[in-house]
Design an enzyme around this catalytic site. Structure first.
Site, PDB file in Angstrom:
ATOM      1  N   GLU A 613      35.960  43.197  43.495  1.00 36.21           N
ATOM      2  CA  GLU A 613      34.746  43.642  44.150  1.00 36.21           C
ATOM      3  C   GLU A 613      34.476  42.794  45.382  1.00 36.21           C
ATOM      4  OE1 GLU A 613      31.181  42.840  41.888  1.00 36.21           O
ATOM      5  OE2 GLU A 613      32.259  41.340  40.719  1.00 36.21           O
ATOM      6  N   ASP A 754      45.099  39.171  57.045  1.00 40.30           N
ATOM      7  CA  ASP A 754      45.133  38.496  55.745  1.00 40.30           C
ATOM      8  C   ASP A 754      46.470  38.749  55.055  1.00 40.30           C
ATOM      9  OD1 ASP A 754      44.354  36.997  53.602  1.00 40.30           O
ATOM     10  OD2 ASP A 754      43.097  38.537  52.698  1.00 40.30           O
TER      11      ASP A 754
END
Length: 899
Positions: A613, A754
């Site tokens: 999440e 990333d």
């Protein structure tokens, strides 16, 4: 002659298992057992609507607690229960005030803490945080907590809708948590895929601690929720959850050759343990049995060593009765605050649903005279009781030396305190003197960087790498950051830049106070504007930044480097993951009609597990019924051999902002453009109604970090012992696949930002697909450097210009690719720069910037061929033009695979 004795008396034994259905006693808001002193709040209208009036069915003052209206800063009501409590129910009312009030909370959230320092957010079993509130000001609303929580401090946070005013009256229900267990640590549960049966997810889905390196650390979850599992572990006592939900389970071969599961238990205080009860599944027909034996070690306090002699217990295995059962392990009244237990496998699987402890308080008595029997009194308090005994009247009177002895002791204690203060002061002065020379260097210059109207607060966790807890540091409330930094020799004379900023030249003394603080190293040349939680650059290229062009709402670019970025805007996925940067022309005004992905029937998505999440979204593992037929011919789905199709579903939460909603739609449009065998594919969407969802491929072998860290390099030893392994050729093939996927992204001028092994997923055929889920999962939270309330940065994978200048380009992705190669050839056994703290990593980035030969590089992995390590070093070149392109990397790596 007086003999001094230390007596240990038994206290009332704690009850073992709590039943949530019966643990529903009012805890004292209405009847006053919870005092006014224990009820606090973040704000109030005025004195007569303070927190002390937030008592259910009471109308003192003006009838309720009413917080100030401040939508940007959520308000809370805090209750201190005094002791650890098993909380099962929350009741709320609004402000009625004898017909004069009509304010109530239509929804609220619940935060809780066991120590008053670390706060956690309550979520129901499906991951929702918001609880339904009142419909009017006078009717009570009772909300059962599924799961219940173990806590001492509780915060109720109203969630206002349509800017309505809220007021609350509250009652809490539960019972005392006599077990005293405040956390347990264990390996993460695993996925069980038995042939012919549904997939069972045996994870601890309600665990409220940290997830690091496939371990649960520092929290409580399903093993303490009072719900015991059924005989058939695929059946559950809860509705709308997945098979295996009630159990935490492990597979024997997934834990290496050790053959046991090690768990640690931390208690609120030192106790004498009489027994441990473990509810275990015994469905031996499916290779599940209770543990064969268990050994427990004891530790009295945190800084002590584990006692050498364990308590061992061997169970009697039952191959006739498949019923789940409690196994009671005697602990022989051993005294400890910390327990470490190893449960040994009896079959291929082991599953627990509950663990409880029976114990006695350890009660210490004051020194007493041996000739006088002690006065014994049973204690039922939750804290250790100190018992005293009266001396017999026949004892000789006090000789008058007691006051002298007390005075000597007090004097000695005061002297020790003074000595400690002097030592600490000397250490502080020495530290300041060490930093002083840096503050007066001639090559330092003061630069003011404008920030957004919102103050950016940095949080630097002073903890070892991969630690999941980060205390909050002090924040600078000045919205303008003043900073002193060293200029590289290639820069112009500092006086030139100082002439550009005449208004700042007088603030050098104030700016120098910030020098050397690693909190501000991250702001060296950054921090113009925050978008979607990420820092945008206030500097461009690696030439002298022109700070006169930096405004709070517009970032500039100066002297664009080898990889032009002037046509790039950046977008972070709302699930908290780092979505690719995209060309500006793709993110103009966007509506649902712009989305090309097909709309999939929402009711055909069956929830299985929450994978992660972020701030506004969640990632779920779901089963998609009829998806191959829906996608038709040319479907990217692999052959499932008649099994259900598993997919990853990104879902926007109900409390997401309108900006997050727009970003989510943009992310869908971006994902729909990507079509490469080494990039995760968007399959379909659910955007015709809320919540918005995107459906992507699910990789059954997980991420590359987890895959490699569970394996060893291939050898005769691994073959002989059936140890999971990979060959050097496998590692090279993985590297080529990642370079191929990144080559595709670079051809579209996409910047990932990333790239790491945690963001590389593997399917059943070990095909790698680059994704962006890494940051949304708690498992990798320690890989990110946290800026409180705003952003997280993967600094160990970031190029120096990304950290210091806020620049993310294809060249910075090349730097991250070099770190990813290093991860692959170390088999992900350690974190990059594992010997450096986060602050030291940032300081090392400054050494790359200054380029004076003091920077620290990653070492060459033993498995890595020398030519390949040279390729990594090229990826970490200080000057951007010296780094290879992804096309060049791909061409350089391919021959290694063929060899």
């Amino acid at each position: 002659m007086h003999l001094f004795l230390l007596l240990i008396l038994p206290a009332t034994a704690a009850f073992g298992q709590i039943d949530p259905a019966h643990c529903r006693y009012a805890l004292g808001m209405e009847d006053g057992r919870i005092t006014d002193h224990d009820i606090t709040a973040s704000s109030q209208w005025y004195e007569t609507t303070g927190p002390q009036y937030a008592r259910m069915n009471r109308e003192e003052g003006d009838g309720a607690w009413c917080p100030e209206d401040n939508p940007s800063d959520p308000q809370y009501l805090q209750v201190d229960l005094g002791k650890l409590t098993f909380l099962t129910v929350v009741g709320t009312q609004g402000r009625y005030a004898r017909y004069s009030g009509n304010e109530f909370a239509r929804a609220y959230r619940l935060n809780y803490s066991r120590d008053g320092l670390l706060w956690k957010s309550w979520r129901n079993r499906l991951g929702n945080m918001v609880m339904e509130g009142n419909k009017n000001a006078y009717t009570s609303l009772i909300n059962d907590l599924h799961p219940p929580i173990i806590t001492r401090y509780v915060r109720l946070i109203p969630v206002p809708k349509l800017s309505t005013t809220v007021c609350m009256r509250v009652e809490l229900y539960g019972c005392l948590w006599e077990d005293g267990l405040i956390s347990y640590s264990a390996p993460e549960g695993q996925l069980m895929m038995p042939p012919g049966y549904p997939i069972a997810s045996l994870n601890d889905s309600t665990y409220d601690g940290a997830h690091e390196r496939r371990r649960l650390l520092g929290g409580l979850g399903q093993l303490t929720d009072g719900v015991i599992g059924l005989d058939d572990f695929l059946l559950t006592r809860q509705y709308h959850v997945w098979p295996g939900y009630d159990y935490l389970g492990w597979r024997n071969d997934s834990l290496g050759s050790q053959g046991f599961v090690e768990m640690e238990f931390v208690f609120d205080r030192k106790r004498n343990f009489t027994s441990m009860k473990v509810h275990s599944n015994n469905m031996f027909r499916r290779s599940v049995k209770i543990f064969s034996s268990v050994s427990c070690w004891f530790k009295p306090r945190l800084i002590a060593d584990w006692e050498a002699e364990p308590v061992s217990f061997k169970t009697v295995l039952d191959d006739r009765n498949p019923s789940a059962r409690y196994v009671t392990v005697p602990l022989n009244r051993r005294a400890a605050k910390f327990l470490r237990c190893r449960f040994y496998f009896a079959d291929f699987w082991m599953m627990f649903s509950e663990i409880s402890f029976q114990s006695e308080d350890t009660i210490l008595l004051d020194p007493i005279v041996s000739t006088v029997p002690p006065i014994k009194k049973e204690s039922t308090m939750s804290t250790p009781s100190v018992m005293t005994a009266n001396v017999s009247a026949s004892d000789p009177p006090d000789d008058g030396n007691t006051p002298i002895l007390i005075g000597c002791l007090v004097t000695i204690i005061l002297m020790l305190v003074i000595i400690i203060v002097l030592i600490l002061w000397c250490q502080y002065v020495c530290k300041v003197l060490e930093k002083a020379p840096r503050r007066i260097l001639d090559e330092e210059v003061t630069v003011r960087l404008s920030s957004c109207s919102d103050t950016i607060i940095l949080q630097t966790p002073p903890v070892p790498p991969r630690s999941g807890h980060a205390p909050t540091g002090p924040a600078n409330t000045d919205p303008h950051y003043e900073r002193v930094f060293l200029l590289d020799p290639q820069y112009q004379n500092p006086a030139v830049l100082r002439n550009k900023l005449p208004e700042l030249s007088q603030s050098a003394e104030a700016s120098a106070l910030l020098l050397g603080n690693p909190l501000y190293d991250l702001l060296l040349l950054t921090s113009c504007h925050m978008t979607s939680g990420w820092l945008r650059a206030c500097g461009g290229g690696y030439a002298e930044p022109d700070v006169t062009q930096c405004t709070p709402h517009q970032c500039f670019h100066s002297n664009a480097p080898h990889y032009a970025e002037t046509d790039i805007v950046r977008l972070q996925g709302v699930t908290g993951s780092n979505m690719y940067a995209v060309p500006a022309l793709t993110v103009d005004s966007l509506t649902r009609k712009d989305i090309s992905a097909a709309e999939f029937p929402r009711q055909q998505l069956i929830f299985r597990e929450k994978l992660g999440e972020g701030q506004f979204g969640e990632v779920h593992l779901c089963e998609a019924e009829g998806l191959p037929e829906f996608l038709g011919e040319g479907s990217p789905l692999p052959d499932r051999d008649g099994r259900s199709v598993l997919v990853a579903v990104k879902q926007l939460r109900a409390d997401a902002t309108s900006q997050a909603r727009n970003d989510f739609l943009k992310e869908i449009k971006i994902m729909s453009r990507l079509n490469d065998p080494n990039i995760i594919r968007l399959l379909c969407v659910c955007v015709s109604s809320d919540p918005l969802c995107m459906v992507t491929e699910y990789m059954e072998n997980g991420d590359l970090n987890m895959f490699l860290s569970q394996r060893e390099i291939e050898s005769t030893l691994t073959h002989a012992n059936n140890i999971p392994s990979v060959s050097l050729s496998d590692l090279l093939h993985m590297s080529v696949q990642i370079s191929s996927g990144m080559k595709y992204l670079a051809s579209l001028n996409f910047v990932h930002r990333d790239l790491a092994t945690r963001n590389c997923l593997l399917d059943r055929r070990l095909t790698i697909k680059i994704s962006d889920f890494g940051m949304s999962r708690n498992l990798y939270s320690s890989d990110y450097y946290r800026i409180q309330g705003r952003a997280v940065l993967p600094i160990r994978w970031m190029a120096w210009e990304s950290i210091l200048l806020g620049k993310f380009t294809t060249a910075s992705d090349v730097w991250a690719f070099g770190v990813t190669l290093w991860e692959i050839f170390t088999l992900c056994k350690e974190q990059p720069y594992s010997l450096l703290s986060d602050e030291q990593v940032i300081e090392n980035t400054g050494e790359f910037f200054r380029n004076q030969g003091r920077q620290i590089f990653l070492y060459g992995p033993p498995l890595c061929p020398p030519s390949l390590f040279e390729l990594m070093m090229c990826c970490w070149s200080r000057d951007i033009p010296d780094r290879p392109t992804f096309e060049g990397l791909y061409q350089a790596l391919k021959p290694h695979v063929n060899q």
